[in-house]
Design a protein around this motif. Structure first.
Motif, PDB file in Angstrom:
ATOM      1  N   SER A   1      -4.508 -14.836  -6.818  1.00 57.05           N
ATOM      2  CA  SER A   1      -5.811 -14.331  -6.384  1.00 57.05           C
ATOM      3  C   SER A   1      -6.160 -13.014  -7.081  1.00 57.05           C
ATOM      4  O   SER A   1      -7.280 -12.532  -6.967  1.00 57.05           O
ATOM      5  N   GLY A   2      -5.197 -12.435  -7.794  1.00 57.77           N
ATOM      6  CA  GLY A   2      -5.441 -11.194  -8.526  1.00 57.77           C
ATOM      7  C   GLY A   2      -5.260  -9.934  -7.704  1.00 57.77           C
ATOM      8  O   GLY A   2      -5.528  -8.840  -8.190  1.00 57.77           O
TER       9      GLY A   2
ATOM     10  N   HIS B   1      -5.672  -2.379  -8.083  1.00 56.75           N
ATOM     11  CA  HIS B   1      -6.724  -1.551  -7.505  1.00 56.75           C
ATOM     12  C   HIS B   1      -8.104  -2.216  -7.575  1.00 56.75           C
ATOM     13  O   HIS B   1      -8.875  -2.170  -6.619  1.00 56.75           O
ATOM     14  N   GLU B   2      -8.417  -2.846  -8.693  1.00 52.64           N
ATOM     15  CA  GLU B   2      -9.761  -3.351  -8.953  1.00 52.64           C
ATOM     16  C   GLU B   2     -10.290  -4.335  -7.904  1.00 52.64           C
ATOM     17  O   GLU B   2     -11.439  -4.205  -7.469  1.00 52.64           O
ATOM     18  N   PRO B   3      -9.507  -5.329  -7.498  1.00 51.03           N
ATOM     19  CA  PRO B   3     -10.057  -6.273  -6.510  1.00 51.03           C
ATOM     20  C   PRO B   3     -10.418  -5.604  -5.186  1.00 51.03           C
ATOM     21  O   PRO B   3     -11.378  -5.999  -4.525  1.00 51.03           O
ATOM     22  N   PHE B   4      -9.680  -4.583  -4.814  1.00 52.80           N
ATOM     23  CA  PHE B   4      -9.954  -3.911  -3.550  1.00 52.80           C
ATOM     24  C   PHE B   4     -11.201  -3.033  -3.651  1.00 52.80           C
ATOM     25  O   PHE B   4     -11.933  -2.875  -2.674  1.00 52.80           O
TER      26      PHE B   4
ATOM     27  N   GLN C   1       0.844  -1.202   0.000  1.00 55.56           N
ATOM     28  CA  GLN C   1       0.000   0.000   0.000  1.00 55.56           C
ATOM     29  C   GLN C   1       0.878   1.251   0.000  1.00 55.56           C
ATOM     30  O   GLN C   1       0.479   2.281  -0.536  1.00 55.56           O
ATOM     31  N   GLU C   2       2.046   1.150   0.604  1.00 52.42           N
ATOM     32  CA  GLU C   2       2.953   2.288   0.676  1.00 52.42           C
ATOM     33  C   GLU C   2       3.516   2.636  -0.692  1.00 52.42           C
ATOM     34  O   GLU C   2       3.572   3.795  -1.078  1.00 52.42           O
TER      35      GLU C   2
END
Length: 101
Positions: free
Chosen positions: A44-45, A65-68, A14-15
């Protein structure tokens, strides 16, 4: 994401994107163990890897970004469901406390 090492890898990514060696240095486990965790996250993508132009041996990892976004949408739905359920239970308990069925 149930594994604490994988959660920590996600927190580190994330950093900023990080090289595999940087991720290994952040843990007290072997490089092959971190590699296995990264493989699970890639499959897991949640994470993607890229090579470095100067050195084909170096891999850089970053979050996708998309999976989150999808996970947050699902969590919002679950939270809305439980907010409604708990609100209805509270109203019921208050009615029962007042003696009104």
């Amino acid at each position: 994401m149930a594994d604490p090492t994988r959660r920590r890898i996600v927190e580190l990514l994330q950093e900023r994107p990080q090289r595999a060696g940087e991720l290994v240095a952040a843990f007290e486990v072997s490089a092959p163990a971190i590699s296995r965790h990264l493989r699970v996250l890639r499959r897991s993508g949640l994470v993607e890897e890229h090579g470095v132009e100067d050195d084909a041996r170096v891999r850089v990892y970053q979050l996708r970004h998309e999976p989150f976004v999808a996970l947050q949408a699902w969590l919002d739905q679950v939270q809305a469901f439980w907010t409604d359920q708990l609100g209805a239970f509270k109203e019921h308990a208050e009615r029962m406390n007042k003696g009104t069925p």
